[in-house]
Design a protein around this motif. Structure first.
Motif, PDB file in Angstrom:
ATOM      1  N   PHE A 156       0.871  -1.189   0.000  1.00 38.97           N
ATOM      2  CA  PHE A 156       0.000   0.000   0.000  1.00 38.97           C
ATOM      3  C   PHE A 156       0.900   1.229   0.000  1.00 38.97           C
ATOM      4  O   PHE A 156       1.545   1.514  -1.002  1.00 38.97           O
ATOM      5  N   GLN A 160       4.527   0.297   4.087  1.00 40.74           N
ATOM      6  CA  GLN A 160       3.846  -0.993   4.249  1.00 40.74           C
ATOM      7  C   GLN A 160       4.370  -2.069   3.288  1.00 40.74           C
ATOM      8  O   GLN A 160       3.752  -2.370   2.264  1.00 40.74           O
ATOM      9  N   ASP A 208      -8.174  -6.722   6.542  1.00 40.80           N
ATOM     10  CA  ASP A 208      -7.735  -5.662   5.641  1.00 40.80           C
ATOM     11  C   ASP A 208      -7.251  -6.236   4.305  1.00 40.80           C
ATOM     12  O   ASP A 208      -6.504  -7.214   4.279  1.00 40.80           O
ATOM     13  N   MET A 209      -7.642  -5.620   3.215  1.00 38.08           N
ATOM     14  CA  MET A 209      -7.168  -5.984   1.868  1.00 38.08           C
ATOM     15  C   MET A 209      -7.102  -7.508   1.679  1.00 38.08           C
ATOM     16  O   MET A 209      -6.100  -8.054   1.194  1.00 38.08           O
ATOM     17  N   GLU A 247     -12.462  -7.215   3.655  1.00 38.25           N
ATOM     18  CA  GLU A 247     -12.401  -6.022   2.820  1.00 38.25           C
ATOM     19  C   GLU A 247     -11.992  -6.526   1.434  1.00 38.25           C
ATOM     20  O   GLU A 247     -10.817  -6.675   1.120  1.00 38.25           O
ATOM     21  N   ARG A 379      -9.605  11.011   3.705  1.00 38.24           N
ATOM     22  CA  ARG A 379     -10.355  10.189   4.667  1.00 38.24           C
ATOM     23  C   ARG A 379     -10.397  10.814   6.062  1.00 38.24           C
ATOM     24  O   ARG A 379     -11.250  10.476   6.882  1.00 38.24           O
ATOM     25  N   ARG A 383     -13.007  11.003  10.168  1.00 39.00           N
ATOM     26  CA  ARG A 383     -12.412  10.350  11.349  1.00 39.00           C
ATOM     27  C   ARG A 383     -12.366  11.262  12.570  1.00 39.00           C
ATOM     28  O   ARG A 383     -11.559  11.067  13.467  1.00 39.00           O
TER      29      ARG A 383
HETATM   30  C1  NOJ Z   1      -7.748  -0.553   3.861  1.00 38.75           C
HETATM   31  C2  NOJ Z   1      -7.972   0.208   5.111  1.00 38.75           C
HETATM   32  O1  NOJ Z   1      -9.355   0.313   5.354  1.00 38.75           O
HETATM   33  C3  NOJ Z   1      -7.308   1.543   4.910  1.00 38.75           C
HETATM   34  O2  NOJ Z   1      -7.660   2.455   5.911  1.00 38.75           O
HETATM   35  C4  NOJ Z   1      -5.821   1.317   4.835  1.00 38.75           C
HETATM   36  O3  NOJ Z   1      -5.175   2.545   4.559  1.00 38.75           O
HETATM   37  C5  NOJ Z   1      -5.464   0.317   3.737  1.00 38.75           C
HETATM   38  N1  NOJ Z   1      -6.343  -0.810   3.714  1.00 38.75           N
HETATM   39  C6  NOJ Z   1      -4.057  -0.210   3.907  1.00 38.75           C
HETATM   40  O4  NOJ Z   1      -3.977  -1.077   5.006  1.00 38.75           O
END
Ligand code: NOJ
Length: 514
Positions: A156, A160, A208-209, A247, A379, A383
């Motif tokens: 990402f 990461q 996540d992902m 997700e 985003r 928040r």
């Molecule tokens: C999806 C998450 O919901 C988001 O907030 C995050 O930045 C990315 N995945 C990377 O983990």
């Protein structure tokens, strides 16, 4: 098959930074969540999803995990989180943690070890090419930062690095197949993290992902699915009631890969986006064609064309999760007024599957235009601190204004829980009524059948859930459907008239008929 407790579950998503601060440091904490469990219960939510709350440098709001088994000190200590599990369970509330299996923070110890020139247990924990200038076009690679000669793939943001679950179709010698012992070791390491939290009392994970673990996967994502099926096998054997929500937003694949639920996420142009966010992101001056915008004259078929196919294909294997919003999406209040939100939520909370309510959407919190925080970018505006009352920092924190994680909504009319609790027509009270109704009527819960009765442009949208008939008219015009509906209204917003062979709904109205 999905965990049995999901049949009558409504989730509440908590962004822990911004929910409730009990120690005055300007950021939310576990004790704050514990103090608000009764509030969450009073809404009718009986499960939580907490965004990542683990040790992290917070370059992506915690989605950059530095230690999977240790909570971030800013929220409390591990024992506080264990106590939260216990307090939630006492109230009949389940808790999902956020599992980030696709990448870690670049500060994670596994990654530090894998950067070393000397081969060690973690050398293949991440995806590394074998030469400092080598990279392939399909992934982003970083070179020049490690003792080891090679570049590593990102999942990402820059912070990461991608964990290595292997390649379905390896093309380079350093791309390992998914059954390589080092890729299996990655998978086992993630199982170990899952066991750790499940043993301490959590009830499962939002993942996540979830759809992108294996690289060079095929269109059907068979490589990534194989990894999840193996993880599911472990859950079935050791924690049969643990639930996972993906997700992924490809339910036909995710639910066959062992997931209980898959989110129907807001992707520009997809079915879900046409309901509440059919505008050009971050430009609300542009035309808003969302179905729930009262003057849009929107068409529900743009949603149904995608949804019904997915629903029919997956209804016997798992759940599609509709959501009001999440931490990555503009709050629905960005363009919808509270009266529009009431109708939108009435629809979301009467659909099949397992719905999710994002903290603050129950009072119609606004999306705020703010500079980026912790990798949030656009985003960030979704928040901001929860608005509890009109007191200091809207009841979020006793800390000084400058110390707040993000500023609170400073508008005169910023909605708050305390005010809306007193107003019987408030959005908050409508949410409570809807969730109550859902818990009372099995036909409104996860499993009852969904069938479209009328989706014509100039009529209300009418659908069946089990034996109940539901009609929605989000527009500012009265609408009539040529339908014979027999029965009595058991819940309504606005007016609905049940005629001999027609059903008429006043502007912005919703009705459930038995
Ligand atoms: C999806 C998450 O919901 C988001 O907030 C995050 O930045 C990315 N995945 C990377 O983990």
């Amino acid at each position: 098959m999905a965990a049995t407790w999901l049949k009558d579950t409504v989730f509440y998503e908590i962004y822990p930074q911004s929910f409730y601060d009990t120690n005055g440091d300007g950021i939310g904490d576990f004790n704050g969540i514990i103090e608000k469990l009764d509030y969450i219960k009073s809404l009718g939510c009986n499960a939580l999803w907490i965004n990542p709350c683990f040790d992290s440098p917070f370059a992506d709001a915690g989605y950059d995990v530095r230690d999977y088994k240790k909570v971030a000190p800013r929220y409390g200590c591990n024992n506080d989180l264990y106590r939260l599990f216990g307090e939630a369970h006492k109230r009949g509330i389940k808790v999902l943690l956020d599992l980030v299996p696709g990448h870690t923070s670049e500060e994670h110890e596994w990654f530090r070890q894998s950067q070393k020139a000397e081969k060690n247990e973690y050398s293949n924990r991440y995806i590394w090419s074998d030469f400092c200038f080598q990279r392939t076009a399909d992934l982003n690679y970083i070179g020049g930062e490690s003792e080891r000669s090679g570049t590593y793939a990102l999942n990402f943001f820059k912070c990461q690095p991608a964990l290595n679950y292997g390649f379905l179709n390896p093309e380079e010698p350093w791309q390992l197949p998914i059954d390589h012992p080092d890729c299996i070791a990655t998978r086992e390491a993630i199982k170990d993290v899952m066991r750790f939290w499940l043993d301490h009392g959590c009830d499962g994970f939002r993942v996540d992902m979830a759809g992108s673990l294996v690289k060079h996967d095929d269109e059907k994502q068979t490589g990534t699915s194989a990894v999840w099926l193996d993880i599911r096998k472990m859950l079935d054997e050791e924690y049969p009631e643990a639930a996972m929500v993906a997700e992924w937003s490809r339910p036909s694949i995710a639910l066959r890969a062992g997931y209980d639920m898959d989110f129907y996420l807001n992707h520009p142009g997809n079915g879900y986006s046409t309901l509440m966010r059919d505008y050009f992101v971050n430009d609300k001056e542009k035309e808003d064609n969302s179905f729930f915008k009262k003057d849009s004259d929107g068409d529900i078929n743009r949603f149904l064309d995608e949804y019904v196919k997915w629903y029919e294909d997956t209804k016997d294997i798992g759940y599609i999760s509709m959501l009001t919003c999440n931490h990555d999406t503009n709050r629905p209040r960005y363009t919808l007024e509270p009266d529009e939100l009431k109708i939108a939520y009435a629809f979301i909370f009467t659909m099949p599957g397992v719905p999710f309510l994002y903290y603050g959407d129950e009072i119609g919190m606004r999306y705020l235009e703010l500079p980026t925080k912790e990798g949030g970018y656009y985003r960030t505006g979704s928040r901001t601190p929860m608005q509890w009352n009109k007191g200091k920092n809207l009841g979020f924190s006793e800390g000084c204004k400058d110390s707040l994680y993000l500023p609170v909504d400073e508008a005169e009319d910023a909605p708050t829980v305390e005010e809306q609790e007193k107003d019987k027509d408030s959005l908050l009270n409508v949410v409570k009524e809807l969730l109550n109704l859902r818990h009372r009527e099995e036909d409104l819960q996860a499993d009852a059948d969904f069938k479209v009765l009328c989706a014509e442009k100039n009529a209300p949208f009418v659908y069946k859930r089990g034996s109940l008939t539901i009609a929605v008219n989000p527009s500012d015009k009265e609408k009539t459907a040529a339908l014979t509906v027999k029965g009595e209204k058991i819940y309504s917003l606005g007016n609905a008239e049940i005629g001999e062979d027609k059903l008429t709904l006043s502007s912005q109205s919703f009705v459930v008929i038995r």
